[in-house]
Design an enzyme around this catalytic site. Structure first.
Site, short mmCIF file in Angstrom:
data_model
loop_
_atom_site.label_atom_id
_atom_site.label_comp_id
_atom_site.label_asym_id
_atom_site.label_seq_id
_atom_site.Cartn_x
_atom_site.Cartn_y
_atom_site.Cartn_z
N HIS A 150 27.20 43.16 0.71
CA HIS A 150 28.05 42.54 -0.13
C HIS A 150 28.16 43.04 -1.62
CE1 HIS A 150 29.41 38.47 1.65
NE2 HIS A 150 28.38 38.27 1.99
N GLY A 187 21.17 30.93 4.52
CA GLY A 187 20.24 31.45 4.76
C GLY A 187 19.75 32.70 3.62
N ALA A 188 20.87 33.16 3.00
CA ALA A 188 20.24 34.14 1.65
C ALA A 188 21.57 34.23 0.87
CB ALA A 188 20.01 35.54 2.63
N GLU A 190 26.92 29.80 -5.68
CA GLU A 190 27.95 29.80 -4.63
C GLU A 190 28.18 28.62 -3.90
OE1 GLU A 190 28.13 33.04 -1.95
OE2 GLU A 190 30.20 32.47 -1.38
N HIS A 200 23.28 42.29 5.34
CA HIS A 200 24.35 41.55 4.93
C HIS A 200 24.43 41.32 3.58
CE1 HIS A 200 27.24 38.14 5.61
NE2 HIS A 200 26.71 37.70 4.54
N GLU A 201 23.32 40.80 3.00
CA GLU A 201 23.47 40.44 1.53
C GLU A 201 23.51 41.88 0.55
OE1 GLU A 201 24.14 37.74 1.31
OE2 GLU A 201 23.16 36.72 2.95
#
Ligand code: BES
Ligand code: ZN
Length: 939
Positions: free
Chosen positions: A331, A291-292, A147, A327-328
């Protein structure tokens, strides 16, 4: 400075102006990839990538255009349905595009076709990839970051999110001893030794879910891991969860693994969303731009946001890791199963997922008010700043030169606020209905922000057309209010008006409650007013006396609120004392502090007794008998310099820093005995629990409050007696605490102490002990060097936005970074010299983003020194950016953000900042990323 490997050619603008991409230019793909299989042959210095793409007809007329970065790929072969293709006839390579004309795909028959097989083989060199985009090497392992546009640095492909394809087979082959672990997206379907090639092995991964190329990932390395299984509750799928890192860090992976389980349960409970593969892998890497990253089934995390154990991590470290893992994970549905049609829609996945991780953290912390205070604080310090500067853009931008520059606080944090407003307007159930419809309609596809809005509207039979303006309006709107109480009609009138960059008024939810002006009792509980016109008056009938409104409760919209009361400070003091809304109570207190700090800075005395109000609010908060310690702690902390700077037209960072320090001291002096008594009370409460480090909200809050008090107590160091007392107190805490949070807070106070021999001796002894106890643990050594966690207050008023500075540089400061910050905290005049010396340190490198941010970004955020007279700080930063731009444009452009808000400083400072920008703009070559930031900055 040590540069690892050779340097990679970076996409640059030499003479031509970089191309600007517009949202309005979106066209669907005439041909797209339906499915893909790949083979990676990883060898030191030369990796070959074979891709077999199944090309199928798409929508509309045109050729097949494959993205491929010319500087990264060497094309070795290309064939269509088994036939070798000829350059200049069957395909054309121009810049970063490989075009296959439609006539070639259609063939002789000039007919429609079901599908074609396109095979390419390219060579890439991960070892020299310093941009950390595409396939690169971090330490001894190979990993990818795709990304937003990294996949085109791996192979030729329609590298845009609307091409969702099934990655059927991804085979990775590498040396078995050096790279025993081979990971890919989805499920592992095959592995073994390579026959006839001694010492090599392979693994083949298959991902059944169609995905855009930006979610692709492979990893090859010598990794250790922790693992467990999780059984999803809706359908009982057994999932293997595994978190990997370099073997020496394995003992620090447990918290990330536990956080993953919590995230999975939470998404099932809150949104009915379940995981969909048999494995979920997370790999921690040390060289990472962000961050990730949420790659399907194979997340990659910056080590700084993964590793934790009680001896090395603070409470904030633990909290942050949990929220990023969440968060990840979230997603997987908001981003992966339903993705973005094009990059202008980024907030569709990021704003929504940030909203979800905020709610998750609030639930885990058991306090949404605490979480809200933290999030709004960050929004105001960073997003408001971005919106007031040259990088200002709507949450759905209209154009970009480099997409990497638009992973901004606006897209993320303001985007999350927009999602929160849907939730406020539609209610919990209405919001959930909208989410359900969104997934029902769009699972497996690439969609737009408008699609999200329609799902929300349709599921609730609501008209959200006007609300949609939030997606296209830049800048921070202002909401003004004035009030009138009509005694005869017993009615309170509240008039709200709005101003924004939108021609038409926005749809703004304003949460309001009313308090009795005498008793402070809440007479009208929270009501959401929908401000939809330029100006609107809302009536509250049936009120028996004067009331005071509490407006914008819970920060119900991302706006600036402006009142018109004759005696604002008295109102704030009243609300700080009585408001039943935790967020607004805190907010009113912050306004009081700000007012006093500004008066101190300007050397004016207020007629309205600001000081008395501040003292009173502080004293009341301190005296509260509550176990909501975090709220209490936040009520006692003064606003950060960066958020206060947003309220000034011209900022003098040196003066602001001093004024804040002076107010802090005066409070500490006035309430010394009360602060000390509370500190002691908390200390005994902690002792009675036996010293075990618990991570529940009460324990974290207690530590937070006690450390805020310690900081006040240690701010008094004017006289030898004061210095002696402060250093003894901090030393005591240092020696008696086991957990990193308390030890580190104590050390932070100690490192800023100087003067008498006994004081210096204590400080040095503490530093020595901290170092010895670390026993080589890198993260603790980092903290030893850094010595201070509370840099938040001075950090980055200018950087137009940098997630990473936010996420790492502050709390994950490694030794290089904080050598500097320690000096900064001690307010020594030679910080810049120290930083310059550290750049020459053998362990400093511009190729590791964490290290670079740590030293350079922390310095540029150290306002009082970065902006010191003479402009030497700017010059230094400009030189570093120029060097860094040759290696890693994503990083250099972020650092460039520290120079672009020159307009808000004195003429002299502004001119020197601008001169540095101009130098960078004139630099040839310059990356697209940096070009975009400096040219916006110069406008
Ligand atoms: N998708 C992003 C990571 C990303 C951003 C990769 C930009 C490439 C370019 C990821 O989901 C993300 O948002 N990460 C944040 C942390 C998160 C907790 C807000 C980050 O990396 O800063
Ligand atoms: Zn994200």
């Amino acid at each position: 400075m040590a540069l690892r490997g050779g340097s990679d050619a970076v996409a640059v603008a030499e003479t031509t102006t970089p191309r600007e991409i517009f949202r309005s230019d979106y066209r669907p793909l005439p041909y797209r990839v339906g499915s893909v299989s790949m083979n990676f042959d990883i060898r030191d210095g030369k990796t070959t990538v074979e891709s077999e793409l199944t090309i199928v007809p798409g929508v509309g007329e045109g050729d097949l255009v494959l993205d491929g970065e010319a500087d990264a790929l060497t094309l070795l072969s290309i064939s269509l349905d088994g036939k070798t293709m000829i350059e200049g006839v069957d395909y054309f390579v121009e810049g970063d595009a490989l075009t296959i004309p439609s006539r070639v795909l259609l063939g002789n028959e000039n007919d429609d076709f079901a599908s074609r097989k396109l095979r390419t083989m390219v060579e890439i060199v991960p070892e020299t990839n310093t941009q950390l985009s595409g396939l690169y090497k971090s330490g001894k392992m190979y990993c990818t970051q795709c990304e937003a546009m990294g996949f085109r640095r791996i192979t030729y492909y329609p590298d845009r999110p609307d091409n969702m394809a099934v990655f059927e087979r991804v085979r990775i082959e590498a040396d078995a001893d050096l790279y025993p672990v081979l990971l890919g997206n989805g499920n592992k379907v095959e592995c073994g030794k390579v026959e006839g090639d001694e010492g090599r092995h392979y693994a083949t991964w298959s991902d059944p879910y169609p995905k855009p190329s930006y979610l692709f990932c492979i990893v090859a390395g010598n990794l250790g891991s922790v693992s467990s299984t999780y059984t999803t509750r809706p359908s009982g799928r057994e999932v293997r969860l595994e978190v990997y890192s370099e073997p020496e860090n394995v003992s620090k992976l447990g918290h990330a693994l536990a956080s993953l389980r919590k995230s999975m349960m939470w998404d099932e409970d809150e949104f009915g969303l379940e995981y969909d593969l048999d494995v979920y892998n997370i790999v921690a890497v040390s060289d990472f731009n962000m961050g990730a990253m949420e790659n399907k089934g194979l997340n990659v995390f910056n080590t700084a946001l993964t590793l934790a154990d009680p001896r090395s991590a603070t409470d904030s470290d633990y909290e942050r890791i949990e929220s990023v893992v969440g968060h990840e994970y979230f997603h997987n549905w908001t981003g992966n199963r339903v993705t973005c049609r094009d990059w202008f829609q980024l907030t569709l996945k990021e704003g929504l997922t940030v909203y979800r991780d905020q709610e998750f953290s609030g639930d885990m912390m058991n306090s949404h008010a605490v979480k809200r205070i933290e999030d709004v604080n960050a929004l105001r310090a960073r997003q408001f700043a971005e919106d007031a500067g040259p990088m200002s853009h709507p949450i759905r931008p209209e154009s970009y030169i480099s997409m990497d520059n638009f992973y901004t606080s606006t897209v993320y944090s303001k985007g999350a606020e927009v999602i929160r407003m849907y939730r406020t307007l539609l209610g919990k159930d209405g919001f959930r209905r909208g989410m359900d419809l969104y997934f029902e309609r769009h699972d497996g596809s690439a969609v737009t922000c408008d699609d999200f809005l329609s799902a929300m509207a349709d599921a609730n039979r609501a008209d959200l057309t006007q609300f949609g303006l939030w997606y296209s309006t830049s800048g921070t709107p202002t909401v003004k209010y004035f009030t009138k109480y009509d005694e005869s009609a017993k009615t309170f009138h509240l008039t709200l008006s709005q101003e924004s960059n939108s021609d038409k008024p926005l749809h703004i939810p304003v949460a309001v409650g009313l308090l009795d002006k005498v008793s402070g009792r809440e007479v009208v509980p929270t009501k959401v007013l929908e401000l939809k016109e330029k100006e609107q008056t809302f009536d509250f009938p049936g009120l028996d006396g004067e009331v005071l409104p509490s407006i914008l409760r819970g920060f119900s919209a991302p706006v600036k609120l402006v009142g018109s009361s004759a005696d604002e400070e008295k109102d704030w003091a009243f609300l700080a004392a009585y408001d039943s809304d935790g967020y607004n109570r805190w907010e009113s207190g912050q306004k009081l502090y700000t007012s006093l700090i500004f008066q101190t800075m300007r050397g004016v005395q207020s007629e309205s007794n600001t000081m008395e109000h501040v003292y009173e609010a502080f004293q009341r908060t301190l005296a509260l008998d509550t176990d909501d310690y975090s709220i209490q702690a936040y009520g006692l902390i003064m606003p950060s310099e960066s958020s206060m700077a947003e309220e000034l037209d011209v900022v003098d960072p040196v003066a602001l820093h001093k004024a804040r320090g002076d107010v802090k001291k005066s409070i500490a002096r006035k309430f010394h005995s009360e602060i000390r008594a509370k500190y002691d009370e908390l200390t005994s409460a902690m002792k009675s629990t036996g010293g075990e480090i618990k991570l529940d909200a009460t324990s974290i809050g207690r530590r937070r409050l006690r450390n805020v008090l310690l900081d006040y107590l240690c701010s008094l160091k004017e006289t030898p007696e004061e210095r002696e007392a402060a250093s003894e107190l901090a030393m005591n805490q240092f020696q008696s605490s086991f957990g990193m949070t308390d030890r580190y807070a104590a050390l932070s106070c100690l490192v800023s102490m100087g003067g008498e021999e006994s004081v210096v001796a204590r400080r040095d002894a503490a530093l020595q002990k901290f170092y010895n106890d670390a026993e080589g643990d890198a993260l603790v050594i980092d903290k030893w060097f850094s010595g201070k966690e509370a840099v938040l207050n001075v950090f980055c008023p200018d950087a137009y936005f940098d997630h990473l500075t936010y996420f790492f540089a502050l709390r994950y400061l490694n030794h290089l970074e904080m050598c500097t910050a320690v000096q900064a905290m001690s307010d020594l005049p030679d910080v810049l010299d120290k930083v310059k010396a550290l750049v020459e340190h053998p362990e400093f490198t511009l190729t590791n983003p964490n290290r670079c941010r740590s030293l350079i970004s922390v310095f540029s955020g150290n306002a009082a020194h970065f902006h010191a007279d003479g402009g030497e700080g700017y010059k230094f930063l400009g030189e570093i950016i120029a060097k860094s731009d040759k290696l890693n444009p994503q990083l250099s452009s972020r650092m460039g953000g520290a120079l672009i808000r020159w307009k808000r400083y004195s003429e002299e400072r502004g001119a020197s900042m601008k001169a540095e920008l101009q130098k960078l703009a004139d630099m040839k070559p310059i990356s697209n990323d940096l070009f975009e930031v400096v040219s916006r900055g110069l406008k």
